[in-house]
Design a protein around this motif. Structure first.
Motif, PDB file in Angstrom:
ATOM      1  N   ALA A  87      -4.075   4.806   4.534  1.00 60.04           N
ATOM      2  CA  ALA A  87      -3.908   6.159   4.015  1.00 60.04           C
ATOM      3  C   ALA A  87      -4.994   6.494   2.994  1.00 60.04           C
ATOM      4  CB  ALA A  87      -2.522   6.309   3.386  1.00 60.04           C
ATOM      5  N   HIS A  88      -5.238   5.574   2.069  1.00 58.61           N
ATOM      6  CA  HIS A  88      -6.242   5.785   1.016  1.00 58.61           C
ATOM      7  C   HIS A  88      -7.629   5.979   1.618  1.00 58.61           C
ATOM      8  CE1 HIS A  88      -7.920   5.524  -3.001  1.00 58.61           C
ATOM      9  NE2 HIS A  88      -8.773   4.603  -2.579  1.00 58.61           N
ATOM     10  N   GLY A  89      -7.930   5.218   2.676  1.00 60.61           N
ATOM     11  CA  GLY A  89      -9.233   5.332   3.312  1.00 60.61           C
ATOM     12  C   GLY A  89      -9.471   6.697   3.934  1.00 60.61           C
ATOM     13  N   ARG A  90      -8.400   7.418   4.255  1.00 66.77           N
ATOM     14  CA  ARG A  90      -8.525   8.754   4.838  1.00 66.77           C
ATOM     15  C   ARG A  90      -8.344   9.850   3.791  1.00 66.77           C
ATOM     16  NH1 ARG A  90      -4.824   9.000  10.180  1.00 66.77           N
ATOM     17  NH2 ARG A  90      -5.241  11.223   9.826  1.00 66.77           N
ATOM     18  N   GLY A  91      -8.238   9.452   2.523  1.00 60.81           N
ATOM     19  CA  GLY A  91      -8.006  10.439   1.483  1.00 60.81           C
ATOM     20  C   GLY A  91      -6.577  10.917   1.421  1.00 60.81           C
ATOM     21  N   GLY A  92      -5.669  10.112   1.964  1.00 63.50           N
ATOM     22  CA  GLY A  92      -4.257  10.472   1.985  1.00 63.50           C
ATOM     23  C   GLY A  92      -3.472   9.784   0.893  1.00 63.50           C
ATOM     24  N   ALA A  93      -2.158   9.935   0.968  1.00 64.10           N
ATOM     25  CA  ALA A  93      -1.284   9.370  -0.063  1.00 64.10           C
ATOM     26  C   ALA A  93       0.010   8.880   0.565  1.00 64.10           C
ATOM     27  CB  ALA A  93      -0.973  10.413  -1.133  1.00 64.10           C
ATOM     28  N   ILE A  94       0.603   7.866  -0.075  1.00 63.39           N
ATOM     29  CA  ILE A  94       1.897   7.325   0.324  1.00 63.39           C
ATOM     30  C   ILE A  94       2.915   7.636  -0.769  1.00 63.39           C
ATOM     31  CG2 ILE A  94       3.200   5.247   0.907  1.00 63.39           C
ATOM     32  CD1 ILE A  94       1.144   6.001   3.003  1.00 63.39           C
ATOM     33  N   HIS A  95       4.094   8.089  -0.369  1.00 64.36           N
ATOM     34  CA  HIS A  95       5.146   8.429  -1.323  1.00 64.36           C
ATOM     35  C   HIS A  95       6.363   7.533  -1.073  1.00 64.36           C
ATOM     36  CE1 HIS A  95       2.790  11.942  -2.319  1.00 64.36           C
ATOM     37  NE2 HIS A  95       2.758  12.278  -1.046  1.00 64.36           N
ATOM     38  N   VAL A  96       6.948   7.046  -2.148  1.00 67.04           N
ATOM     39  CA  VAL A  96       8.115   6.162  -2.062  1.00 67.04           C
ATOM     40  C   VAL A  96       9.188   6.689  -3.010  1.00 67.04           C
ATOM     41  CG1 VAL A  96       8.979   3.802  -2.288  1.00 67.04           C
ATOM     42  CG2 VAL A  96       6.591   4.200  -1.605  1.00 67.04           C
ATOM     43  N   SER A  97      10.364   6.983  -2.474  1.00 67.21           N
ATOM     44  CA  SER A  97      11.459   7.448  -3.320  1.00 67.21           C
ATOM     45  C   SER A  97      12.191   6.259  -3.931  1.00 67.21           C
ATOM     46  CB  SER A  97      12.446   8.283  -2.496  1.00 67.21           C
ATOM     47  OG  SER A  97      13.247   7.442  -1.672  1.00 67.21           O
ATOM     48  N   ASP A  98      13.010   6.516  -4.921  1.00 67.29           N
ATOM     49  CA  ASP A  98      13.914   5.489  -5.432  1.00 67.29           C
ATOM     50  C   ASP A  98      15.056   5.297  -4.438  1.00 67.29           C
ATOM     51  OD1 ASP A  98      12.463   5.140  -7.788  1.00 67.29           O
ATOM     52  OD2 ASP A  98      13.498   6.823  -8.756  1.00 67.29           O
ATOM     53  N   GLU A  99      15.630   4.101  -4.433  1.00 64.21           N
ATOM     54  CA  GLU A  99      16.755   3.825  -3.534  1.00 64.21           C
ATOM     55  C   GLU A  99      18.031   4.358  -4.180  1.00 64.21           C
ATOM     56  OE1 GLU A  99      14.888  -0.307  -3.831  1.00 64.21           O
ATOM     57  OE2 GLU A  99      14.228   1.614  -4.651  1.00 64.21           O
ATOM     58  N   ALA A 100      18.248   5.668  -4.065  1.00 61.60           N
ATOM     59  CA  ALA A 100      19.391   6.299  -4.715  1.00 61.60           C
ATOM     60  C   ALA A 100      20.425   6.728  -3.678  1.00 61.60           C
ATOM     61  CB  ALA A 100      18.935   7.524  -5.510  1.00 61.60           C
ATOM     62  N   ASP A 101      21.711   6.483  -3.993  1.00 58.36           N
ATOM     63  CA  ASP A 101      22.819   6.910  -3.119  1.00 58.36           C
ATOM     64  C   ASP A 101      22.664   6.403  -1.692  1.00 58.36           C
ATOM     65  OD1 ASP A 101      23.947   8.357  -5.260  1.00 58.36           O
ATOM     66  OD2 ASP A 101      22.643  10.070  -4.827  1.00 58.36           O
ATOM     67  N   GLY A 102      22.178   5.190  -1.556  1.00 55.76           N
ATOM     68  CA  GLY A 102      22.075   4.586  -0.231  1.00 55.76           C
ATOM     69  C   GLY A 102      21.012   5.192   0.661  1.00 55.76           C
ATOM     70  N   VAL A 103      20.000   5.820   0.068  1.00 57.32           N
ATOM     71  CA  VAL A 103      18.936   6.448   0.858  1.00 57.32           C
ATOM     72  C   VAL A 103      17.574   6.054   0.289  1.00 57.32           C
ATOM     73  CG1 VAL A 103      17.868   8.622   1.563  1.00 57.32           C
ATOM     74  CG2 VAL A 103      20.350   8.420   1.536  1.00 57.32           C
ATOM     75  N   LEU A 104      16.664   5.711   1.185  1.00 58.53           N
ATOM     76  CA  LEU A 104      15.279   5.424   0.817  1.00 58.53           C
ATOM     77  C   LEU A 104      14.380   6.269   1.706  1.00 58.53           C
ATOM     78  CD1 LEU A 104      12.978   3.699  -0.512  1.00 58.53           C
ATOM     79  CD2 LEU A 104      13.280   2.101   1.401  1.00 58.53           C
ATOM     80  N   ILE A 105      13.404   6.959   1.107  1.00 61.92           N
ATOM     81  CA  ILE A 105      12.472   7.780   1.880  1.00 61.92           C
ATOM     82  C   ILE A 105      11.046   7.315   1.611  1.00 61.92           C
ATOM     83  CG2 ILE A 105      11.580  10.101   2.286  1.00 61.92           C
ATOM     84  CD1 ILE A 105      14.297  11.192   1.480  1.00 61.92           C
ATOM     85  N   TRP A 160       0.478  -3.218   1.991  1.00 67.00           N
ATOM     86  CA  TRP A 160      -0.894  -3.036   1.506  1.00 67.00           C
ATOM     87  C   TRP A 160      -1.771  -2.421   2.582  1.00 67.00           C
ATOM     88  CZ3 TRP A 160      -5.972  -5.154   1.795  1.00 67.00           C
ATOM     89  CH2 TRP A 160      -6.752  -4.959   0.643  1.00 67.00           C
ATOM     90  N   LEU A 161      -1.531  -2.802   3.857  1.00 64.39           N
ATOM     91  CA  LEU A 161      -2.261  -2.212   4.975  1.00 64.39           C
ATOM     92  C   LEU A 161      -1.996  -0.715   5.055  1.00 64.39           C
ATOM     93  CD1 LEU A 161      -3.969  -2.468   7.567  1.00 64.39           C
ATOM     94  CD2 LEU A 161      -1.839  -3.003   8.788  1.00 64.39           C
ATOM     95  N   VAL A 162      -0.724  -0.311   4.880  1.00 67.95           N
ATOM     96  CA  VAL A 162      -0.366   1.105   4.897  1.00 67.95           C
ATOM     97  C   VAL A 162      -1.155   1.870   3.831  1.00 67.95           C
ATOM     98  CG1 VAL A 162       1.489   2.742   4.377  1.00 67.95           C
ATOM     99  CG2 VAL A 162       1.932   0.812   5.892  1.00 67.95           C
ATOM    100  N   TRP A 163      -1.147   1.349   2.615  1.00 68.78           N
ATOM    101  CA  TRP A 163      -1.844   2.045   1.530  1.00 68.78           C
ATOM    102  C   TRP A 163      -3.338   2.150   1.805  1.00 68.78           C
ATOM    103  CZ3 TRP A 163      -5.692   0.573  -1.927  1.00 68.78           C
ATOM    104  CH2 TRP A 163      -5.973   1.516  -2.929  1.00 68.78           C
ATOM    105  N   ASN A 164      -3.934   1.097   2.314  1.00 72.35           N
ATOM    106  CA  ASN A 164      -5.367   1.119   2.581  1.00 72.35           C
ATOM    107  C   ASN A 164      -5.737   2.092   3.687  1.00 72.35           C
ATOM    108  OD1 ASN A 164      -7.509  -0.877   1.326  1.00 72.35           O
ATOM    109  ND2 ASN A 164      -5.491  -1.812   1.114  1.00 72.35           N
TER     110      ASN A 164
END
Length: 214
Positions: free
Chosen positions: A187-205, A181-185
Motif C-alpha cells: 500500500a505504501h509503495g503505491r502512495g496508499g494507506a492502511i486503516h485498522v480499527s480497535d476491536e470494539a464490540d466484537g468487530v474489527l475493521i 508488513w507485506l500489506v503495508w509495503n
C-alpha cells in the motif's frame, strides 16, 4: 523494504507454520491407517485424511495468490478465483462465514495481495469463529478495500497492528508479522494507506485506500 532474502525467509517460516498442522495430520492418519484393521476405523481414518488433504490444498491455493505469482501472466486477477481461495481457506470447518461484496470482475495483482492478506489477518483474529465480510470498490482514481470481522472474541496481535500501519522496523520483523508488513509495503509503495480499527464490540475493521485505477 527489508532485504529480499531475509523477508523471504520470514515469509517461508510463516507458511511452513501454517501448513504444519494439516500436513502433520496427513502423516498421522497414514500411520494409523497402516496399523488399523477395523473397517469402521479405517473408513474414519480415510475421512480424516481427505479432510487434511483438502485443508492443505486450500491453504496452498490461498498462499499462491496471497504471496506468490499465481493468477496468470497479466496485470490483473479474476476476483472469482480470489473468492474461491478465501472461501476454501475459511469455509472448510464452518467456523467462519464469508460474505463477498466485490463487484469488480478483476483487480490488479498488488490490490489482490492486499485484499487476501487483510482477509487472512482478520480471519485469524476470529479466534472463536464468526463472520468475515470482504468488500472492494474500484473507481477511476482510487480503489478501496474493507474487511470486517465480527465474532464473540476478536484478538489482533499488537505486533500485527504495528506492522499493518508501518510502525515496525524491517529488522524487528518476525514470521508472524510478515503478511501484515507485506500489506503495508504494498500500500505504501503505491502512495496508499492502511486503516485498522480497535476491536470494539466484537468487530474489527481493516481497510486500504489505494490511489490509481484498479
Amino acid at each position: 523494504m527489508a532485504d529480499g532474502i531475509e523477508f523471504a525467509s520470514l515469509l517461508c517460516s510463516r507458511l511452513c507454520h501454517d501448513l504444519l498442522s494439516p500436513v502433520g495430520a496427513l502423516n498421522n492418519g497414514i500411520e494409523l491407517l497402516a496399523d488399523e484393521t477395523d473397517p469402521e476405523m479405517r473408513a474414519r481414518c480415510l475421512e480424516l485424511l481427505a479432510e487434511s488433504a483438502r485443508a492443505s490444498a486450500n491453504k496452498l491455493k490461498f498462499f499462491r495468490l496471497a504471496f506468490g505469482a499465481a493468477g496468470g501472466f497479466g496485470d490483473s486477477v479474476d476476483t472469482r478465483e480470489v473468492r474461491g481461495a478465501i472461501e476454501g481457506l475459511f469455509g472448510g470447518d464452518r467456523r467462519i462465514q464469508v460474505g463477498w461484496m466485490v463487484a469488480e470482475g478483476a483487480l490488479a495483482k498488488g490490490t489482490i495481495k492486499i485484499l487476501l492478506n487483510l482477509a487472512l489477518i482478520a480471519g485469524d483474529a476470529l479466534v472463536r469463529g464468526g463472520r468475515l465480510d470482504i468488500g472492494a470498490e474500484a473507481g477511476a482514481t482510487r480503489t478501496e478495500i474493507v474487511v470486517r470481522a465480527e465474532g464473540p472474541r476478536i484478538v489482533l496481535d499488537p505486533e500485527l497492528k504495528s506492522a499493518l500501519t508501518g510502525g515496525t522496523a524491517a529488522d524487528a520483523l518476525t514470521p508472524r508479522a510478515a503478511a501484515a508488513w507485506l500489506v503495508w509495503n504494498l500500500a505504501h509503495g503505491r502512495g496508499g494507506a492502511i486503516h485498522v480499527s480497535d476491536e470494539a464490540d466484537g468487530v474489527l475493521i481493516l481497510g486500504a485506500e489505494l490511489p490509481g485505477s484498479p
